[in-house]
Design a protein around this motif. Structure first.
Motif, mmCIF file in Angstrom:
data_model
loop_
_atom_site.group_PDB
_atom_site.id
_atom_site.type_symbol
_atom_site.label_atom_id
_atom_site.label_comp_id
_atom_site.label_asym_id
_atom_site.label_seq_id
_atom_site.Cartn_x
_atom_site.Cartn_y
_atom_site.Cartn_z
ATOM 1 N N TYR A 1 0.803 -1.232 0.000
ATOM 2 C CA TYR A 1 0.000 0.000 0.000
ATOM 3 C C TYR A 1 0.832 1.276 0.000
ATOM 4 O O TYR A 1 0.331 2.351 -0.337
ATOM 5 C CB TYR A 1 -0.997 0.005 1.171
ATOM 6 C CG TYR A 1 -0.406 0.336 2.528
ATOM 7 C CD1 TYR A 1 -0.328 1.659 2.962
ATOM 8 C CD2 TYR A 1 0.048 -0.658 3.374
ATOM 9 C CE1 TYR A 1 0.198 1.974 4.196
ATOM 10 C CE2 TYR A 1 0.569 -0.364 4.603
ATOM 11 C CZ TYR A 1 0.657 0.957 5.022
ATOM 12 O OH TYR A 1 1.176 1.256 6.247
ATOM 13 N N VAL A 2 2.129 1.175 0.303
ATOM 14 C CA VAL A 2 2.979 2.364 0.249
ATOM 15 C C VAL A 2 3.924 2.318 -0.954
ATOM 16 O O VAL A 2 4.903 3.053 -1.019
ATOM 17 C CB VAL A 2 3.800 2.523 1.555
ATOM 18 C CG1 VAL A 2 2.908 2.902 2.705
ATOM 19 C CG2 VAL A 2 4.579 1.252 1.860
ATOM 20 N N SER A 3 3.617 1.442 -1.916
ATOM 21 C CA SER A 3 4.454 1.366 -3.113
ATOM 22 C C SER A 3 4.503 2.709 -3.833
ATOM 23 O O SER A 3 5.544 3.128 -4.334
ATOM 24 C CB SER A 3 3.925 0.296 -4.063
ATOM 25 O OG SER A 3 4.057 -0.987 -3.488
ATOM 26 N N TYR A 4 3.337 3.383 -3.898
ATOM 27 C CA TYR A 4 3.261 4.714 -4.473
ATOM 28 C C TYR A 4 2.789 5.683 -3.394
ATOM 29 O O TYR A 4 1.858 5.396 -2.648
ATOM 30 C CB TYR A 4 2.294 4.750 -5.659
ATOM 31 C CG TYR A 4 2.674 3.816 -6.787
ATOM 32 C CD1 TYR A 4 3.836 4.020 -7.511
ATOM 33 C CD2 TYR A 4 1.861 2.733 -7.117
ATOM 34 C CE1 TYR A 4 4.184 3.160 -8.544
ATOM 35 C CE2 TYR A 4 2.198 1.869 -8.150
ATOM 36 C CZ TYR A 4 3.375 2.088 -8.857
ATOM 37 O OH TYR A 4 3.720 1.241 -9.862
ATOM 38 N N SER A 5 3.411 6.827 -3.336
ATOM 39 C CA SER A 5 3.048 7.823 -2.336
ATOM 40 C C SER A 5 1.815 8.595 -2.779
ATOM 41 O O SER A 5 1.809 9.203 -3.857
ATOM 42 C CB SER A 5 4.224 8.787 -2.118
ATOM 43 O OG SER A 5 3.869 9.813 -1.226
ATOM 44 N N ASN A 6 0.774 8.526 -1.959
ATOM 45 C CA ASN A 6 -0.425 9.328 -2.185
ATOM 46 C C ASN A 6 -0.999 9.145 -3.587
ATOM 47 O O ASN A 6 -1.267 10.097 -4.315
ATOM 48 C CB ASN A 6 -0.084 10.814 -1.934
ATOM 49 C CG ASN A 6 -1.286 11.599 -1.425
ATOM 50 O OD1 ASN A 6 -2.159 11.043 -0.771
ATOM 51 N ND2 ASN A 6 -1.310 12.868 -1.713
ATOM 52 N N GLU A 7 -1.187 7.878 -4.004
ATOM 53 C CA GLU A 7 -1.641 7.623 -5.366
ATOM 54 C C GLU A 7 -3.059 8.100 -5.639
ATOM 55 O O GLU A 7 -3.457 8.220 -6.799
ATOM 56 C CB GLU A 7 -1.517 6.143 -5.728
ATOM 57 C CG GLU A 7 -2.435 5.192 -4.954
ATOM 58 C CD GLU A 7 -1.685 4.467 -3.859
ATOM 59 O OE1 GLU A 7 -1.745 3.236 -3.810
ATOM 60 O OE2 GLU A 7 -1.032 5.165 -3.057
ATOM 61 N N TYR A 8 -3.833 8.357 -4.565
ATOM 62 C CA TYR A 8 -5.158 8.949 -4.733
ATOM 63 C C TYR A 8 -5.162 10.323 -4.079
ATOM 64 O O TYR A 8 -4.696 10.485 -2.939
ATOM 65 C CB TYR A 8 -6.232 8.081 -4.079
ATOM 66 C CG TYR A 8 -6.403 6.707 -4.700
ATOM 67 C CD1 TYR A 8 -7.015 6.563 -5.940
ATOM 68 C CD2 TYR A 8 -5.966 5.566 -4.037
ATOM 69 C CE1 TYR A 8 -7.192 5.295 -6.506
ATOM 70 C CE2 TYR A 8 -6.134 4.303 -4.586
ATOM 71 C CZ TYR A 8 -6.743 4.179 -5.829
ATOM 72 O OH TYR A 8 -6.914 2.929 -6.385
ATOM 73 N N SER A 9 -5.699 11.306 -4.781
ATOM 74 C CA SER A 9 -5.779 12.653 -4.207
ATOM 75 C C SER A 9 -6.990 13.367 -4.788
ATOM 76 O O SER A 9 -7.580 12.930 -5.795
ATOM 77 C CB SER A 9 -4.501 13.453 -4.503
ATOM 78 O OG SER A 9 -4.317 13.610 -5.897
#
Length: 454
Positions: free
Chosen positions: A41-49
């Protein structure tokens, strides 16, 4: 490889992105679950915004899938996420699905959702206003809304909801199918259908200023209102709660906190149990209704902030140490139905200046007013037949005693046990009432401070 991947746990996912949303697709059921990008779940930082709309269905490689769930950790720690609209085909919101989404200000949960997982909205401190959980939801996980109390003013849960995890410490109003309230919020109305409130239900609700406990509630768990620093007024309509005999270390103080300044006891209450308000140091005012007939041992023990109390005419007995250590108590009115004042009832009430024992009282216990140094006058009613030794010992300011009790004055005392032993040697004035017919042997023997007797 599939078996290994399944055993790794819910924080990993096989995912595909469509129109900015990551999905897990199940080709056999033609269903999709919203998930995170990457293998963790932390593979991408803030993937939803920003604002995210979760559709009811999604088409991938010419196949249409129904979006039925929001997976575990799907939006976890997406601090840029501000709002979410969930499609009406979603039936479940997974564990920690929105945990740590600190900028999330609004979320709409459709009627299709049946379950909300553990920690689902944990730490969503930006949620504001009112959140409605529809009656389609039958399972709400532990700590689902924990940490949301600072901004979320109310969470309305429609009837029929149940609890999945008894560890729930969240800040939401949740009435379960077993009539148990498991969580609270800043604005709280506890319905009459609730029979129990679990431990830590309102933990950390610092904005809560008052609460009313209905008469249907029969149990409140440990520290149910722990950390409610703004809670100052509590109305107790539950006879089962107020009448309960508590232990030395577990009572209403440990449930509501020592900062409560006012307790209002409702007309449904018939007695005040042992240790009920013991150690409520912040308590300055208590209202005891005419429905109460007895006050238990140590009921208000060491309520050092209590300034005045009126014991209604309905009360017939006051237990031992009931008001002992109430050092700020300056005024006490004892109802005319009280028949006995137990041992050490007002022991250490140093602020008390005067007291009138009504004609209904027949006995005053050992050290009943011991060490009431501020007491200057006392009136003993005509029905008192016994006063135990040292009842007024240590009342160094007591200089005037009015006794209308013939049984006390007429009694034949010994040299070592008499009125001096009961009231002290410093009394300057004794006034004997018209009910007195004789003065017993050694009654006032050794009262060297006595200057006047009527």
């Amino acid at each position: 490889m599939l078996a290994v991947a399944a055993s790794v746990g819910t924080m990993y996912a096989s995912n595909t992105q469509v129109d900015g949303i990551w999905y897990d697709f199940d080709s056999s059921t033609k269903t999709a679950s919203v998930t995170f990008g990457g293998n963790y779940y932390v593979s991408y930082s803030n993937e939803y915004s920003g604002s995210v709309v979760i559709p009811s269905s999604v088409t991938y490689q010419s196949v249409t899938y129904s979006v039925t769930s929001i997976g575990n950790y799907a939006f976890r720690e997406c601090s840029g996420l501000t709002s979410v609209t969930i499609g009406n085909s979603v039936t479940s919101i997974g564990s920690s699905a929105f945990s740590g989404c600190s900028s999330l200000t609004s979320v709409t949960i459709p009627n299709s959702v049946t379950s909300i997982g553990d920690y689902a909205f944990n730490g969503c401190t930006g949620l504001t206003g009112e959140l409605i959980i529809p009656n389609s939801v039958t399972s709400i996980g532990g700590s689902a809304f924990y940490g949301c109390s600072s901004s979320l003013t109310s969470i309305i849960v429609e009837s029929g909801n149940t609890v999945y995890d008894s560890r729930n410490n969240c800040n939401a109003i949740i009435e379960t199918a077993t009539n148990t309230l498991i969580a609270g919020c800043q604005s709280t109305i506890i319905p009459n259908s609730v029979t129990s409130i679990v431990s830590y239900a309102f933990q950390g609700c610092s904005g809560l200023t008052s609460v009313t406990i209905p008469n249907s509630v029969t149990s409140i768990g440990e520290s149910a209102f722990n950390g409610c620093s703004g809670l100052t007024s509590v109305t107790l309509n539950s006879n089962a709660i107020v009448s309960k005999d508590y232990s030395f270390s577990s009572n209403l103080n440990t449930i509501f906190g020592g900062q409560v300044t006012e307790y209002i006891i409702g007309d449904d209450v018939t007695s005040i149990g042992r240790y009920a308000f013991r150690g409520c140091t912040g308590l300055t005012s208590v209202t005891i209704p005419n429905s109460v007939t007895s006050i238990g041992d140590n009921a208000f023990y060491q309520c050092s902030g209590l300034t005045s109390v009126t014991i209604p005419n309905s009360v017939t007995s006051i237990g031992q140490h009931a008001f002992s250590g109430c050092s700020s108590l300056t005024s006490v009115t004892i109802g005319n139905s009280v028949t006995s004042i137990g041992n050490s009832v007002f022991n250490g009430c140093t602020g008390l200046t005067s007291v009138t024992i009504p004609n209904s009282v027949t006995s005053i216990g050992f050290r009943a007013f011991y060490d009431c140094a501020g007491l200057t006058s006392v009136t003993i009613g005509n029905s008192v037949t016994s006063i135990e030794g040292s009842a007024f010992s240590g009342c160094t300011g007591l200089n005037s005693v009015m006794i209308d009790a013939n049984a006390i004055v007429s009694k034949n005392y010994t040299e070592n046990s008499n009125l001096k032993n009961i009231f002290g040697n410093q009394v300057e004035e004794y006034i004997l009432g018209d009910s007195v017919t004789s003065i017993g042997s050694s009654a006032f023997s050794g009262c060297s401070g006595l200057t006047s007797v009527t």
